[in-house]
Design an enzyme around this catalytic site. Structure first.
Site, PDB file in Angstrom:
ATOM      1  N   PRO A  47       0.832  -1.208   0.000  1.00  0.00           N
ATOM      2  CA  PRO A  47       0.000   0.000   0.000  1.00  0.00           C
ATOM      3  C   PRO A  47       0.869   1.261   0.000  1.00  0.00           C
ATOM      4  O   PRO A  47       1.902   1.318   0.665  1.00  0.00           O
ATOM      5  CB  PRO A  47      -0.802  -0.127   1.294  1.00  0.00           C
ATOM      6  CG  PRO A  47      -0.896  -1.605   1.508  1.00  0.00           C
ATOM      7  CD  PRO A  47       0.435  -2.149   1.041  1.00  0.00           C
ATOM      8  N   CYS A  48       0.437   2.239  -0.757  1.00  0.00           N
ATOM      9  CA  CYS A  48       1.288   3.399  -1.029  1.00  0.00           C
ATOM     10  C   CYS A  48       1.105   4.565  -0.061  1.00  0.00           C
ATOM     11  O   CYS A  48       1.886   5.507  -0.091  1.00  0.00           O
ATOM     12  CB  CYS A  48       1.040   3.888  -2.454  1.00  0.00           C
ATOM     13  SG  CYS A  48      -0.647   4.512  -2.723  1.00  0.00           S
ATOM     14  N   GLN A  49       0.090   4.517   0.804  1.00  0.00           N
ATOM     15  CA  GLN A  49      -0.210   5.693   1.623  1.00  0.00           C
ATOM     16  C   GLN A  49       0.975   6.155   2.464  1.00  0.00           C
ATOM     17  O   GLN A  49       1.164   7.352   2.671  1.00  0.00           O
ATOM     18  CB  GLN A  49      -1.406   5.415   2.544  1.00  0.00           C
ATOM     19  CG  GLN A  49      -2.690   5.163   1.814  1.00  0.00           C
ATOM     20  CD  GLN A  49      -2.934   3.678   1.557  1.00  0.00           C
ATOM     21  OE1 GLN A  49      -2.007   2.891   1.429  1.00  0.00           O
ATOM     22  NE2 GLN A  49      -4.196   3.307   1.466  1.00  0.00           N
ATOM     23  N   MET A  51       4.093   6.036   1.709  1.00  0.00           N
ATOM     24  CA  MET A  51       5.170   6.596   0.891  1.00  0.00           C
ATOM     25  C   MET A  51       4.727   7.806   0.071  1.00  0.00           C
ATOM     26  O   MET A  51       5.553   8.556  -0.415  1.00  0.00           O
ATOM     27  CB  MET A  51       5.721   5.526  -0.051  1.00  0.00           C
ATOM     28  CG  MET A  51       6.425   4.424   0.670  1.00  0.00           C
ATOM     29  SD  MET A  51       7.158   3.318  -0.515  1.00  0.00           S
ATOM     30  CE  MET A  51       7.815   2.087   0.551  1.00  0.00           C
TER      31      MET A  51
END
Length: 185
Positions: A47-49, A51
């Site tokens: 999940p990118c949140q 970064m």
């Protein structure tokens, strides 16, 4: 695709409907790579949140982006079970914020590279890009034994009606093909 690790009900419903042959194994943190059917390619993107430049920037230390380590563990377990034969390739995808997240700044992408390289070369160290940051395109190779390449692409170049940049990283654990496959698109 042969199998998937997913816990979100909507994502599971979509793949169940569109890819009925895919077996769902659930939570990535409890899956053993040695117990999964071996595959040639594993694709993943934590999940990118954590970064994203729009997020809190917890990076790989964040509760969601730290799932990257679970994917690396699964790859190692599968390669151990298959004597290094499978998977030959991995593909990791994430937001461009991964290039600059971490403490110190730029550290997360260095760790991503280092953890992937260490699948084949356990003691390898990857230096950081200090002081200028990571380039949008790059590669690392070890002759005919290993290669890794990354590039930042915009989804609009693939026919999606939005600007949405992502890092795509490809590792070839058995040869020099990563740059060729990723850059000759």
């Amino acid at each position: 695709p042969l199998w998937s690790s997913e816990i979100e009900p909507f994502a599971i419903r979509v793949t169940t409907k569109r890819l009925p042959q895919v077996k769902h194994y659930g939570d990535v943190s409890v899956i053993s790579g040695a117990d999964l059917p071996p595959v040639d390619i594993i694709t993943f993107g934590s999940p990118c949140q954590d970064m994203s430049i729009a997020g809190k920037r917890d990076g790989l230390d964040g509760s969601r982006s730290s799932l990257f380590y679970e994917a690396i563990r699964i790859v190692k377990e599968m390669r151990c079970k298959t004597n290094g034969a499978k998977p030959r390739f991995i593909v990791w995808e994430n937001v461009p914020g991964a290039f600059s997240s971490g403490k110190p700044k730029y550290e997360d992408f260095r760790i991503v590279l280092e953890e992937i390289v260490r699948i084949c070369f356990p003691n390898e160290l990857i230096p950081g890009p200090y002081p200028y940051g990571w380039p949008d395109v790059g590669d690392l190779t070890a002759g005919d034994m290993f290669s890794i390449a990354w590039r930042c692409l915009d989804a609009q170049l693939c026919g999606v009606a939005q600007r949405r940049k992502r890092i795509f990283l490809l590792a070839d654990f058995a040869g020099p093909l990563a740059p060729q496959l990723l850059f000759d698109v």
